[in-house]
Design a protein around this motif. Structure first.
Motif, PDB file in Angstrom:
ATOM      1  N   GLN A 411       9.706  10.652  -0.143  1.00  0.00           N
ATOM      2  CA  GLN A 411      10.291  10.225  -1.412  1.00  0.00           C
ATOM      3  C   GLN A 411       9.975  11.145  -2.539  1.00  0.00           C
ATOM      4  O   GLN A 411      10.704  11.377  -3.426  1.00  0.00           O
ATOM      5  CB  GLN A 411       9.419   8.706  -1.633  1.00  0.00           C
ATOM      6  N   MET A 412       8.688  11.766  -2.623  1.00  0.00           N
ATOM      7  CA  MET A 412       8.682  12.612  -3.492  1.00  0.00           C
ATOM      8  C   MET A 412       9.508  14.029  -3.377  1.00  0.00           C
ATOM      9  O   MET A 412       9.788  14.628  -4.463  1.00  0.00           O
ATOM     10  CB  MET A 412       7.010  13.180  -3.358  1.00  0.00           C
ATOM     11  N   ASP A 423       3.410   2.060  -9.574  1.00  0.00           N
ATOM     12  CA  ASP A 423       4.337   1.106  -9.364  1.00  0.00           C
ATOM     13  C   ASP A 423       5.549   1.656  -8.603  1.00  0.00           C
ATOM     14  O   ASP A 423       6.326   1.035  -8.112  1.00  0.00           O
ATOM     15  CB  ASP A 423       4.866   0.987 -10.891  1.00  0.00           C
ATOM     16  N   ASP A 424       5.869   3.065  -8.635  1.00  0.00           N
ATOM     17  CA  ASP A 424       6.964   3.879  -7.848  1.00  0.00           C
ATOM     18  C   ASP A 424       6.618   3.435  -6.608  1.00  0.00           C
ATOM     19  O   ASP A 424       7.478   3.194  -5.542  1.00  0.00           O
ATOM     20  CB  ASP A 424       6.884   4.977  -8.205  1.00  0.00           C
ATOM     21  N   VAL A 425       5.290   3.589  -5.962  1.00  0.00           N
ATOM     22  CA  VAL A 425       4.844   3.357  -4.582  1.00  0.00           C
ATOM     23  C   VAL A 425       4.998   2.100  -4.172  1.00  0.00           C
ATOM     24  O   VAL A 425       5.453   1.769  -3.068  1.00  0.00           O
ATOM     25  CB  VAL A 425       3.447   3.864  -4.636  1.00  0.00           C
ATOM     26  N   ARG A 426       4.713   1.057  -4.854  1.00  0.00           N
ATOM     27  CA  ARG A 426       4.689  -0.266  -4.846  1.00  0.00           C
ATOM     28  C   ARG A 426       6.012  -0.590  -4.366  1.00  0.00           C
ATOM     29  O   ARG A 426       6.263  -1.411  -3.151  1.00  0.00           O
ATOM     30  CB  ARG A 426       3.991  -1.059  -5.896  1.00  0.00           C
ATOM     31  N   GLY A 427       7.068  -0.119  -5.150  1.00  0.00           N
ATOM     32  CA  GLY A 427       8.478  -0.414  -5.022  1.00  0.00           C
ATOM     33  C   GLY A 427       8.945   0.256  -3.521  1.00  0.00           C
ATOM     34  O   GLY A 427       9.728  -0.322  -2.734  1.00  0.00           O
ATOM     35  N   VAL A 428       8.573   1.503  -3.195  1.00  0.00           N
ATOM     36  CA  VAL A 428       8.920   2.284  -2.336  1.00  0.00           C
ATOM     37  C   VAL A 428       8.480   1.499  -0.767  1.00  0.00           C
ATOM     38  O   VAL A 428       9.008   1.387   0.251  1.00  0.00           O
ATOM     39  CB  VAL A 428       8.642   3.606  -1.983  1.00  0.00           C
ATOM     40  N   GLU A 430       7.294  -1.824  -0.616  1.00  0.00           N
ATOM     41  CA  GLU A 430       7.640  -3.142  -0.735  1.00  0.00           C
ATOM     42  C   GLU A 430       7.495  -3.817   0.672  1.00  0.00           C
ATOM     43  O   GLU A 430       6.844  -4.705   0.707  1.00  0.00           O
ATOM     44  CB  GLU A 430       8.573  -3.593  -1.668  1.00  0.00           C
ATOM     45  N   SER A 431       8.599  -3.374   1.481  1.00  0.00           N
ATOM     46  CA  SER A 431       8.773  -4.210   2.861  1.00  0.00           C
ATOM     47  C   SER A 431       8.255  -3.325   4.057  1.00  0.00           C
ATOM     48  O   SER A 431       8.552  -3.374   4.942  1.00  0.00           O
ATOM     49  CB  SER A 431      10.301  -4.406   2.819  1.00  0.00           C
ATOM     50  N   HIS A 432       7.375  -2.567   3.486  1.00  0.00           N
ATOM     51  CA  HIS A 432       6.971  -1.410   4.459  1.00  0.00           C
ATOM     52  C   HIS A 432       5.707  -2.174   5.489  1.00  0.00           C
ATOM     53  O   HIS A 432       5.866  -2.074   6.716  1.00  0.00           O
ATOM     54  CB  HIS A 432       6.360  -0.230   4.147  1.00  0.00           C
ATOM     55  N   PHE A 433       4.668  -2.594   4.783  1.00  0.00           N
ATOM     56  CA  PHE A 433       3.540  -3.156   5.539  1.00  0.00           C
ATOM     57  C   PHE A 433       3.917  -4.420   6.449  1.00  0.00           C
ATOM     58  O   PHE A 433       4.529  -5.388   5.959  1.00  0.00           O
ATOM     59  CB  PHE A 433       2.469  -3.301   4.627  1.00  0.00           C
ATOM     60  N   SER A 434       3.302  -4.353   7.515  1.00  0.00           N
ATOM     61  CA  SER A 434       3.626  -5.365   8.681  1.00  0.00           C
ATOM     62  C   SER A 434       2.694  -6.651   7.936  1.00  0.00           C
ATOM     63  O   SER A 434       1.828  -6.459   7.107  1.00  0.00           O
ATOM     64  CB  SER A 434       3.113  -5.235   9.973  1.00  0.00           C
ATOM     65  N   GLY A 435       3.270  -7.841   8.295  1.00  0.00           N
ATOM     66  CA  GLY A 435       2.471  -9.203   8.078  1.00  0.00           C
ATOM     67  C   GLY A 435       3.028  -9.751   6.777  1.00  0.00           C
ATOM     68  O   GLY A 435       2.805 -10.713   6.512  1.00  0.00           O
ATOM     69  N   GLY A 436       3.521  -9.101   5.927  1.00  0.00           N
ATOM     70  CA  GLY A 436       4.253  -9.810   5.020  1.00  0.00           C
ATOM     71  C   GLY A 436       3.124 -10.361   3.817  1.00  0.00           C
ATOM     72  O   GLY A 436       2.312  -9.810   3.479  1.00  0.00           O
ATOM     73  N   PRO A 437       3.446 -11.441   3.543  1.00  0.00           N
ATOM     74  CA  PRO A 437       2.326 -12.179   2.863  1.00  0.00           C
ATOM     75  C   PRO A 437       0.987 -12.342   3.245  1.00  0.00           C
ATOM     76  O   PRO A 437       0.293 -12.102   2.256  1.00  0.00           O
ATOM     77  CB  PRO A 437       2.888 -13.830   2.654  1.00  0.00           C
TER      78      PRO A 437
END
Length: 534
Positions: A411-412, A423-428, A430-437
C-alpha cells in the motif's frame, strides 16, 4: 574447591536466580540443567554448556542474572565465563578402527543463515573444550567419562560413525560461501529468522538440539504440535536447512503428509504392474538419515498408509536415524490406533502455543527487516504504532500476520506514501484479519455470556467453588477463550485466577468430551453464535 562444593555452590546460585522477579523457574530448570560448573574461585566462575545454542542463549538472557545471584550470595562481584564442552554433548562417535578416526569437518562453520539466532547474538568467548580442560576442576574427570547412554552405544553411534568415516578429511565439502542474495522458499526458513517467545521457546530449543545432534534417544522421534500457522513447518525446514549446511553427507528428507499419501497411492496403483513399487516407496524414506513428516494428523483414517509409515518409522528409529513429526494437535488427540500414539510419544513431544503480543511484534519487526534486506532499502520503516496495531489485531496465525505487513508495505509502495496514518492502516486491513467480530472480543465478554448461559455469577466463574455445574461452565469458558481469542494458556489463566496447567487440562478435557458428547457440541456452537453477535 572440590567437586561437591563446586556443585553445591552452583545449585545455590540456580535457586537464587529462581527467586528473582520476572524469572521463569521452569525455563531456568530447562536451560541451567544443561550447564556444568567447571571451576570457581573468589570472583570467578566458569561454566560449560553441551552446545553453542545453550551457551549463547544463557549468555544473552541470564549472564547478568547469574552475576547478580553470585554477588548476592558471596558479596563480591564475579566474572562468569561460559564455554562449549563437546564432551557433555551427544554420545561421541567412536570409530571401530582407531587408525581411521575422523571427525566432522570443523573448517566449514555454518553460515549465519543456518545458525540458531541466539548463536549469533553476542560474541562468544573463544574457549574451546581443550581450553576448558586447562582450568582446574575436581569434577572434570566425571564430565569426560562416557555416560551410560554412551556405553550402550546405540544404533545412532554406528549409523553416524559410518557417515562421518565415509566423508574423510580429504573429502571435506568446501566451506559455505556467503550468500549474495536472501534465500527464498523453504531455504529461507532458518533458525536465525524464527522469532522466539515464551509460546515456542521449548519447541525451538529442542528443534535446535535435534539439528545439532540428530538421533538423540530422548528426542527420537521429536513431535511438535500446535495450531496451523504457528511455525511448525518453519522449525522442520530449519532443521533440514541446518543439517544440509553443516552435515551435507547426511540425507535429509522433508515430506508433507499429503505428498507421502500421494506417493503411497501411486505405489499402490503401480503395484499390479511393478511388484517393486512398494519397496521403492519405502526405500525413498528409509534411506534418509533424517526424516521430517509435516501434518501427520492427516493420516487419520488412512490405516494402510499408517501401517507402512509405522514400518518406516520403526526401522529408522531402530537404526538410530532421526525422525521429526508435526501435527496440529497432540498425539493423544489424533484419531489413530493407540500403538501409533505410544510410538509418537516415545521421544520428545513439545507444543507451540499461540504467540504473545511481544512475540507477534517481534515477528512484524523481523519481517520488515527481511523486506529491507531483500529490497536493499535500509531506510524503509513502518511506524511503531502501526506495528503494534497489526500485532494486537492479528490472530495467532503467523501467515496472516505476515500478509498484513505485506499488504501495508505494498500500500505504501502503490500510493508512494511512506507516512500512512493508523486510520489509513485500519481502512486497509478492515477485512483482513480472520475471526471478524471476535477480534474485538475480550475474555470478559466470553465469561459474561457463559455465565448468563449457565446461570452462574462472575464470582463463581473466577472463584474457588467447585460444584459440578460451576466447574463445567468454567471449563467451557476457558475452552472458548482459547478457541476464539487465540490466547496463551497463561494469559487465560490470569483472567480466571488459575495457572496455565489448569487451563491446559480444562481445554484438553473439553476437546476430549467434544468427541463423545453431542450435547456439549450443541452448547458450544450455541455459545459461539451468541458471542459472535456481540
Amino acid at each position: 574447591m572440590d567437586s561437591s562444593e563446586l556443585n553445591h555452590n552452583w545449585n545455590n546460585v540456580c535457586e537464587q536466580v529462581k527467586t528473582y522477579n520476572n524469572v521463569d523457574a521452569s525455563q531456568v530448570n530447562a536451560f541451567f540443567s544443561r550447564l556444568v560448573p567447571q571451576a570457581m574461585s573468589e570472583g570467578f566462575l566458569m561454566l560449560t554448556a553441551d552446545n553453542d545454542f545453550i551457551k549463547s542463549w544463557v549468555e544473552q538472557h541470564y549472564l547478568e542474572i547469574i552475576k547478580q545471584a553470585l554477588n548476592d550470595l558471596f558479596h563480591v562481584p564475579f566474572n562468569v565465563i561460559l564455554a562449549v564442552d563437546a564432551a557433555s554433548a551427544a554420545p561421541a562417535v567412536a570409530p571401530s578402527n582407531p587408525q581411521t578416526t575422523t571427525r566432522e569437518p570443523q573448517s566449514a562453520p555454518a553460515s549465519p543463515a543456518t545458525m540458531p539466532p541466539s548463536a549469533a547474538v553476542a560474541p562468544a568467548h573463544e574457549y574451546s573444550p581443550t581450553t576448558v580442560s586447562s582450568f582446574p576442576s575436581g569434577d572434570q574427570s566425571q564430565i569426560a567419562q562416557p555416560q551410560p547412554e554412551q556405553e550402550r552405544r546405540s544404533a545412532l553411534d554406528d549409523h553416524f560413525e559410518s557417515s562421518l568415516v565415509e566423508h574423510s578429511a580429504e573429502e571435506q565439502p568446501p566451506a559455505p560461501t556467503t550468500p549474495h542474495k536472501r534465500a527464498e522458499g523453504p531455504a529461507s526458513l532458518t533458525f536465525e529468522n524464527f522469532v522466539i517467545g515464551d509460546s515456542n521457546r521449548m519447541a525451538y530449543s529442542m528443534a535446535v538440539d535435534v539439528a545439532e545432534t540428530p538421533g538423540k534417544m530422548h528426542l527420537n522421534p521429536l513431535f511438535i504440535y500446535g495450531k496451523s500457522g504457528l511455525g511448525k513447518t518453519h522449525l522442520l525446514r530449519a532443521i533440514q536447512n541446518y543439517i544440509n549446511e553443516t552435515r551435507p553427507q547426511l540425507k535429509v528428507t522433508y515430506v508433507d503428509s499429503a505428498e507421502l499419501l500421494s506417493d503411497y497411492m501411486e505405489a499402490s496403483v503401480a503395484h499390479d504392474k511393478e511388484k517393486s513399487s512398494y519397496r521403492n516407496f519405502k526405500q525413498r524414506y528409509e534411506e534418509s538419515d533424517v526424516l521430517l513428516i509435516d501434518d501427520v494428523q492427516y493420516f487419520q483414517g488412512k490405516k494402510q498408509t499408517l501401517d507402512i509409515v509405522f514400518q518406516i518409522f520403526n526401522k529408522m528409529t531402530d537404526q538410530g536415524k532421526q525422525v521429526v513429526l508435526s501435527a496440529d494437535r497432540a498425539p493423544k488427540n489424533i484419531d489413530i490406533d493407540e500403538r501409533y500414539i505410544t510410538r509418537f510419544n516415545s521421544g520428545g513431544t513439545f507444543d507451540i502455543q499461540p504467540p504473545e503480543i511481544e512475540t507477534k511484534l517481534g515477528i512484524v519487526k523481523s519481517f520488515i527487516e527481511e523486506y529491507r534486506e531483500s529490497e536493499g532499502d535500509p531506510a524503509f520503516s513502518i511506524s511503531s504504532d502501526i506495528q503494534m496495531y497489526i500485532a494486537e489485531n492479528s490472530s495467532s496465525n503467523i501467515r496472516e500476520l505476515k500478509s498484513a505487513v505485506t499488504k501495508i508495505i505494498y500500500q505504501m509502495a502503490f500510493t508512494h506514501n511512506s507516512d500512512l496514518t493508523l486510520d489509513d492502516v485500519r481502512g486497509v486491513l478492515e477485512s483482513h484479519f480472520s475471526g471478524g467480530p471476535s477480534k474485538r472480543l475480550a475474555v470478559a465478554d466470553i465469561q459474561r455470556e457463559v455465565e448468563n448461559y449457565y446461570k452462574i455469577s462472575h464470582s463463581d466463574m473466577v472463584g474457588k467453588k467447585r460444584p459440578r455445574h460451576i466447574t463445567y461452565a468454567r471449563k467451557i469458558a476457558m475452552y472458548l477463550c482459547r478457541q476464539m481469542l487465540d490466547l496463551p494458556f497463561n494469559d487465560i489463566g490470569k483472567k480466571f485466577n488459575r495457572d496455565h496447567t489448569t487451563v491446559l487440562y480444562s481445554v484438553s478435557d473439553v476437546e476430549k468430551q467434544l468427541k463423545e458428547s453431542r450435547d456439549m457440541n450443541e452448547e458450544i456452537e450455541a455459545l459461539k453464535m451468541i458471542i459472535r453477535d456481540l
